[in-house]
Design an enzyme around this catalytic site. Structure first.
Site, mmCIF file in Angstrom:
data_model
loop_
_atom_site.group_PDB
_atom_site.id
_atom_site.type_symbol
_atom_site.label_atom_id
_atom_site.label_comp_id
_atom_site.label_asym_id
_atom_site.label_seq_id
_atom_site.Cartn_x
_atom_site.Cartn_y
_atom_site.Cartn_z
ATOM 1 N N CYS A 80 46.278 40.100 41.132
ATOM 2 C CA CYS A 80 46.038 40.094 42.489
ATOM 3 C C CYS A 80 46.226 41.883 42.618
ATOM 4 C CB CYS A 80 46.652 39.280 43.490
ATOM 5 S SG CYS A 80 46.044 39.342 45.109
ATOM 6 N N HIS A 182 45.448 34.145 41.223
ATOM 7 C CA HIS A 182 46.657 33.688 40.951
ATOM 8 C C HIS A 182 46.915 32.802 40.024
ATOM 9 C CE1 HIS A 182 48.529 36.127 44.486
ATOM 10 N NE2 HIS A 182 47.312 36.183 44.955
ATOM 11 N N GLU A 184 49.520 31.609 38.594
ATOM 12 C CA GLU A 184 50.794 30.786 39.041
ATOM 13 C C GLU A 184 50.583 29.870 39.993
ATOM 14 O OE1 GLU A 184 50.887 34.099 42.039
ATOM 15 O OE2 GLU A 184 50.114 33.906 40.001
#
Length: 200
Positions: A80, A182, A184
């Site tokens: 990001c 993202h 994660e």
């Protein structure tokens, strides 16, 4: 040992937990020595380009990162805002020079139909081959939250995403890897991408 860089922008907990779920040795990088002792680095981040660069400079992390990444060729993954900081220049927050790992600029979306904030799940399609997308199907959905995007001035884009315009969702240049989404927060495909990075 994977070092996740803490420069006071964004919650690192979900990234740390994702690598731990993959049984990877991971720790939080807070200073120059931590950068040097990492075998791989992750630069995450949510927030303003200008503030991100200011924080890296205040912590004296900008120059050591350039040394480790550009000279010593240590693998790094930008996520990001981290991806955006790899560029030469970002227009957010009045404008600022970036880390200049790649020839690129960070611009705000200028859209007529969609909201400026690109938020939520969206699919990507591949442009060039990338090691971190190994065994991940094209058109997989990843989780995005951003209103600025990277314009690359070299042919290093590995995936694209359509949000009224087509923009760079990821790039790869030698030891430098970056994703706008993202991983994660992107469930199984995101974990697979982090696993691929960890196994480089």
């Amino acid at each position: 040992m994977i070092g996740v860089i803490d420069y006071n922008l964004g919650n690192l907990r979900s990234i740390i937990k994702a690598f731990e779920a993959l049984n990877q040795n991971v720790f939080i990088v807070k200073n120059e020595n931590d950068v040097k002792k990492s075998s791989k680095l992750v630069l995450p981040g949510v927030g303003s380009f200008y503030q991100g660069m200011q924080n890296l400079k205040i912590l004296h992390l900008d120059e050591v990162l350039k040394e480790e990444i550009l000279v010593n060729k240590k693998p790094i993954l930008g996520i990001c805002l981290g991806m955006q900081l790899f560029c030469k220049y970002g227009r957010e927050g009045g404008g600022s020079q970036g880390l200049s790992f790649i020839d690129g600029e960070v611009l705000q979306f200028d859209l007529k139909k969609e909201k400026i904030l690109h938020s939520g799940w969206d699919n990507i399609y591949y442009k060039n081959e990338s090691k971190i997308f190994k065994d991940i199907k094209e058109n997989s959905d990843f989780y995005f939250v951003h209103s600025y995007f990277v314009e690359c001035f070299e042919n290093i884009q590995t995936s694209m995403c359509d949000y009224e315009i087509s923009f760079c969702a990821s790039f790869e240049k030698e030891n430098i890897y970056a994703v706008q989404f993202h991983p994660e927060k992107s469930q199984n495909v995101g974990l697979k991408l982090l696993e691929n990075f960890a196994n480089l």
